[in-house]
Write a protein that holds these residues in place. Structure first.
Motif, PDB file in Angstrom:
ATOM      1  N   MET A   1      22.511  45.397  12.735  1.00  0.00           N
ATOM      2  CA  MET A   1      23.449  44.274  12.765  1.00  0.00           C
ATOM      3  C   MET A   1      24.256  44.293  14.059  1.00  0.00           C
ATOM      4  O   MET A   1      24.548  45.356  14.613  1.00  0.00           O
ATOM      5  N   ARG A   2      24.632  43.114  14.501  1.00  0.00           N
ATOM      6  CA  ARG A   2      25.550  42.981  15.629  1.00  0.00           C
ATOM      7  C   ARG A   2      26.932  42.690  15.048  1.00  0.00           C
ATOM      8  O   ARG A   2      27.143  41.652  14.406  1.00  0.00           O
ATOM      9  N   ILE A   3      27.868  43.621  15.261  1.00  0.00           N
ATOM     10  CA  ILE A   3      29.201  43.529  14.665  1.00  0.00           C
ATOM     11  C   ILE A   3      30.236  43.489  15.775  1.00  0.00           C
ATOM     12  O   ILE A   3      30.283  44.378  16.633  1.00  0.00           O
ATOM     13  N   VAL A   4      31.069  42.444  15.760  1.00  0.00           N
ATOM     14  CA  VAL A   4      32.155  42.310  16.733  1.00  0.00           C
ATOM     15  C   VAL A   4      33.461  42.681  16.040  1.00  0.00           C
ATOM     16  O   VAL A   4      33.746  42.210  14.938  1.00  0.00           O
TER      17      VAL A   4
ATOM     18  N   ALA B   1      26.411  37.197  16.493  1.00  0.00           N
ATOM     19  CA  ALA B   1      27.101  38.180  15.663  1.00  0.00           C
ATOM     20  C   ALA B   1      26.753  37.989  14.186  1.00  0.00           C
ATOM     21  O   ALA B   1      26.818  36.880  13.660  1.00  0.00           O
ATOM     22  N   ASP B   2      26.385  39.078  13.536  1.00  0.00           N
ATOM     23  CA  ASP B   2      26.167  39.045  12.087  1.00  0.00           C
ATOM     24  C   ASP B   2      27.486  39.102  11.329  1.00  0.00           C
ATOM     25  O   ASP B   2      27.602  38.553  10.226  1.00  0.00           O
ATOM     26  N   ALA B   3      28.460  39.803  11.916  1.00  0.00           N
ATOM     27  CA  ALA B   3      29.769  39.923  11.272  1.00  0.00           C
ATOM     28  C   ALA B   3      30.837  40.090  12.337  1.00  0.00           C
ATOM     29  O   ALA B   3      30.604  40.711  13.386  1.00  0.00           O
ATOM     30  N   VAL B   4      32.016  39.520  12.079  1.00  0.00           N
ATOM     31  CA  VAL B   4      33.198  39.735  12.905  1.00  0.00           C
ATOM     32  C   VAL B   4      34.252  40.401  12.033  1.00  0.00           C
ATOM     33  O   VAL B   4      34.576  39.903  10.944  1.00  0.00           O
ATOM     34  N   ILE B   5      34.753  41.532  12.487  1.00  0.00           N
ATOM     35  CA  ILE B   5      35.827  42.246  11.793  1.00  0.00           C
ATOM     36  C   ILE B   5      37.102  42.017  12.603  1.00  0.00           C
ATOM     37  O   ILE B   5      37.244  42.553  13.714  1.00  0.00           O
ATOM     38  N   HIS B   6      38.000  41.216  12.065  1.00  0.00           N
ATOM     39  CA  HIS B   6      39.197  40.814  12.815  1.00  0.00           C
ATOM     40  C   HIS B   6      40.369  41.715  12.433  1.00  0.00           C
ATOM     41  O   HIS B   6      40.984  41.551  11.374  1.00  0.00           O
TER      42      HIS B   6
ATOM     43  N   ALA C   1      34.286  31.902  15.433  1.00  0.00           N
ATOM     44  CA  ALA C   1      33.310  32.382  14.453  1.00  0.00           C
ATOM     45  C   ALA C   1      32.583  31.213  13.797  1.00  0.00           C
ATOM     46  O   ALA C   1      31.359  31.244  13.591  1.00  0.00           O
ATOM     47  N   HIS C   2      33.326  30.151  13.464  1.00  0.00           N
ATOM     48  CA  HIS C   2      32.694  28.979  12.860  1.00  0.00           C
ATOM     49  C   HIS C   2      31.762  28.284  13.847  1.00  0.00           C
ATOM     50  O   HIS C   2      30.640  27.884  13.479  1.00  0.00           O
ATOM     51  N   ALA C   3      32.209  28.152  15.087  1.00  0.00           N
ATOM     52  CA  ALA C   3      31.391  27.469  16.096  1.00  0.00           C
ATOM     53  C   ALA C   3      30.065  28.185  16.322  1.00  0.00           C
ATOM     54  O   ALA C   3      29.042  27.541  16.573  1.00  0.00           O
ATOM     55  N   GLN C   4      30.081  29.513  16.204  1.00  0.00           N
ATOM     56  CA  GLN C   4      28.861  30.287  16.440  1.00  0.00           C
ATOM     57  C   GLN C   4      28.081  30.546  15.149  1.00  0.00           C
ATOM     58  O   GLN C   4      27.021  31.171  15.195  1.00  0.00           O
ATOM     59  N   GLY C   5      28.590  30.072  14.010  1.00  0.00           N
ATOM     60  CA  GLY C   5      27.893  30.299  12.749  1.00  0.00           C
ATOM     61  C   GLY C   5      27.759  31.774  12.415  1.00  0.00           C
ATOM     62  O   GLY C   5      26.708  32.225  11.928  1.00  0.00           O
ATOM     63  N   VAL C   6      28.828  32.527  12.663  1.00  0.00           N
ATOM     64  CA  VAL C   6      28.827  33.965  12.363  1.00  0.00           C
ATOM     65  C   VAL C   6      28.520  34.182  10.888  1.00  0.00           C
ATOM     66  O   VAL C   6      28.965  33.419  10.019  1.00  0.00           O
ATOM     67  N   GLY C   7      27.785  35.239  10.603  1.00  0.00           N
ATOM     68  CA  GLY C   7      27.361  35.474   9.223  1.00  0.00           C
ATOM     69  C   GLY C   7      28.475  35.816   8.261  1.00  0.00           C
ATOM     70  O   GLY C   7      28.404  35.487   7.071  1.00  0.00           O
ATOM     71  N   GLN C   8      29.547  36.459   8.759  1.00  0.00           N
ATOM     72  CA  GLN C   8      30.643  36.873   7.885  1.00  0.00           C
ATOM     73  C   GLN C   8      31.862  37.207   8.727  1.00  0.00           C
ATOM     74  O   GLN C   8      31.743  37.753   9.829  1.00  0.00           O
ATOM     75  N   LEU C   9      33.046  36.885   8.200  1.00  0.00           N
ATOM     76  CA  LEU C   9      34.305  37.262   8.832  1.00  0.00           C
ATOM     77  C   LEU C   9      35.067  38.180   7.878  1.00  0.00           C
ATOM     78  O   LEU C   9      35.305  37.825   6.718  1.00  0.00           O
ATOM     79  N   ILE C  10      35.437  39.357   8.371  1.00  0.00           N
ATOM     80  CA  ILE C  10      36.304  40.268   7.621  1.00  0.00           C
ATOM     81  C   ILE C  10      37.685  40.175   8.254  1.00  0.00           C
ATOM     82  O   ILE C  10      37.863  40.510   9.426  1.00  0.00           O
ATOM     83  N   HIS C  11      38.660  39.703   7.508  1.00  0.00           N
ATOM     84  CA  HIS C  11      40.017  39.521   8.027  1.00  0.00           C
ATOM     85  C   HIS C  11      40.925  40.623   7.500  1.00  0.00           C
ATOM     86  O   HIS C  11      41.014  40.838   6.282  1.00  0.00           O
TER      87      HIS C  11
ATOM     88  N   ILE D   1      35.913  48.313   4.466  1.00  0.00           N
ATOM     89  CA  ILE D   1      35.408  47.297   5.389  1.00  0.00           C
ATOM     90  C   ILE D   1      33.900  47.422   5.556  1.00  0.00           C
ATOM     91  O   ILE D   1      33.169  46.418   5.526  1.00  0.00           O
ATOM     92  N   VAL D   2      33.407  48.637   5.714  1.00  0.00           N
ATOM     93  CA  VAL D   2      31.960  48.849   5.851  1.00  0.00           C
ATOM     94  C   VAL D   2      31.232  48.384   4.591  1.00  0.00           C
ATOM     95  O   VAL D   2      30.185  47.728   4.663  1.00  0.00           O
ATOM     96  N   LEU D   3      31.781  48.682   3.420  1.00  0.00           N
ATOM     97  CA  LEU D   3      31.172  48.219   2.170  1.00  0.00           C
ATOM     98  C   LEU D   3      31.177  46.697   2.087  1.00  0.00           C
ATOM     99  O   LEU D   3      30.207  46.088   1.607  1.00  0.00           O
ATOM    100  N   ALA D   4      32.264  46.074   2.545  1.00  0.00           N
ATOM    101  CA  ALA D   4      32.329  44.611   2.522  1.00  0.00           C
ATOM    102  C   ALA D   4      31.261  44.002   3.423  1.00  0.00           C
ATOM    103  O   ALA D   4      30.645  42.983   3.078  1.00  0.00           O
ATOM    104  N   VAL D   5      31.016  44.617   4.584  1.00  0.00           N
ATOM    105  CA  VAL D   5      29.966  44.138   5.481  1.00  0.00           C
ATOM    106  C   VAL D   5      28.596  44.328   4.845  1.00  0.00           C
ATOM    107  O   VAL D   5      27.754  43.420   4.828  1.00  0.00           O
TER     108      VAL D   5
END
Length: 355
Positions: A1-4, A66-71, A100-110, A222-226
């Protein structure tokens, strides 16, 4: 996965880097990238202040594929510039969400907080349905609440077209590696941090009862949520809740009852006199936030804390005694001489934008 990860070199970010499996491609967004050593060497770093006008456009580039963004990015200082903190926390969250929305990121963790919750159940547990209207006298709490409101509005407006969002709501987050960073933010420059674990007395209101959690346990959630592509809010806290006497026992200090109202006045006056850097809102937060029912994280994520609250506090205090730190800018070694020098050249930590 690519995670930002935004704020990847801070307290929680450093723990997340330790927790993420090595096969993931990790990208970090921070104001000041750390040197490529230790846990930080696995990251492709991008320097960016989320308050910059072009932040949404630059984030779109970083979030590509990005598959997921962790903010995680957030500001705790300067407490005297609440407008900047609001633009960093609330505005930064909006910039991350837009990109994240513009790029259609797979998931956002806030990364939210117990501070997003309303007062009214102090010393009692609440689940994720408790109102997230914050504590009005705490700028940190107001901004955490406003950031969640921005997520609410986005999900309500776009419905099924919205990207999946998980919201982590931990208690107060501690770890050894963050000792120098936390002491830099909260302790006056003229006080050596090694003195904190040697305090003979702990002057606090006997009513104190707060949720605490180790950074490693937040990172594990967070890792479990991803991995589970989780959505929705998750309370995170260790057991048992920490009262004044529990804190005193870990410190080896004698507890002395001082009413929170008196403490609040002293904190406010000393902050206004620029004798220390923590505004009264942080004390109001500590004596207002509820405890956390973590049933949802346990049942839906399969999460359980590995550290007790007592162990988490002891880990931090051992780090304070040993001046523990990392090579990242937020968690670097606390130096009294450096702090005093920067007070003269850049202004007090409660006023300057780079602590």
């Amino acid at each position: 996965m690519r995670i930002v990860i935004t704020g990847a070199s801070g307290n929680v970010g450093t723990a997340v880097l330790r927790a993420l499996p090595p096969e993931h491609d990790v990208v970090g967004v921070v104001r000041r990238p750390p040197p490529p050593d230790g846990v930080y060497q696995r990251v492709d770093w991008h320097p960016l202040d989320l308050t910059d006008p072009d932040a949404p456009a630059r984030l779109r580039h970083v979030f590509e594929r990005a598959d997921a963004v962790i903010h995680l990015a957030w500001g705790f200082q300067p407490t005297r510039d609440v407008d900047y903190l609001n633009r960093l926390g609330v505005g930064g969250t909006s910039a991350v969400l837009q990109a994240a929305h513009a790029q259609g990121v797979g998931q956002l963790i806030h990364m939210s907080s117990v501070g997003t919750y309303a007062a009214g159940r102090y010393g009692q547990r609440v689940d994720e349905s408790w109102p997230t209207t914050g504590i009005d006298t705490s700028p940190y709490s107001r901004d955490k609440s406003a950031a969640e409101s921005a997520l609410d509005e986005y999900e309500s407006r776009l419905g099924s077209s919205a990207i999946p969002i998980a919201r982590m709501r931990p208690g107060f987050i501690l770890q050894r590696a963050a000792a120098s960073g936390l002491m830099r933010y909260g302790l006056p420059e003229y006080v050596p941090m090694q003195l904190v674990p040697l305090l003979p007395l702990l002057p606090l209101d006997r009513k104190l009862c707060i949720p605490i959690i180790h950074a490693d346990d937040v990172a594990a959630a967070i890792v479990l949520a991803v991995e589970n592509h989780a959505t929705g809010p998750y309370n995170l806290s260790a057991e048992p809740p920490m009262g004044r006497d529990d804190v005193a026992e870990v410190l080896g200090a004698r507890p002395v009852h001082v009413p929170s109202a008196v403490l609040g006045t002293l904190v406010d006056l000393s902050w206004r006199a620029r004798l220390q850097h923590i505004d009264r809102g942080w004390l109001d937060l500590a004596f207002s936030v509820p405890l956390l029912d973590c049933t949802r994280a346990r049942t839906q994520l399969g999460w359980a804390p590995a550290w007790t609250a007592t162990e988490a506090l002891a880990d931090l205090l051992e780090g304070v005694a040993q001046q523990s730190h990392t090579s990242s800018a937020p968690l670097r070694r606390r130096s009294i001489l450096d702090l005093l020098r920067r007070d003269v050249t850049d202004g007090l930590i409660s006023s300057r934008r780079l602590p």
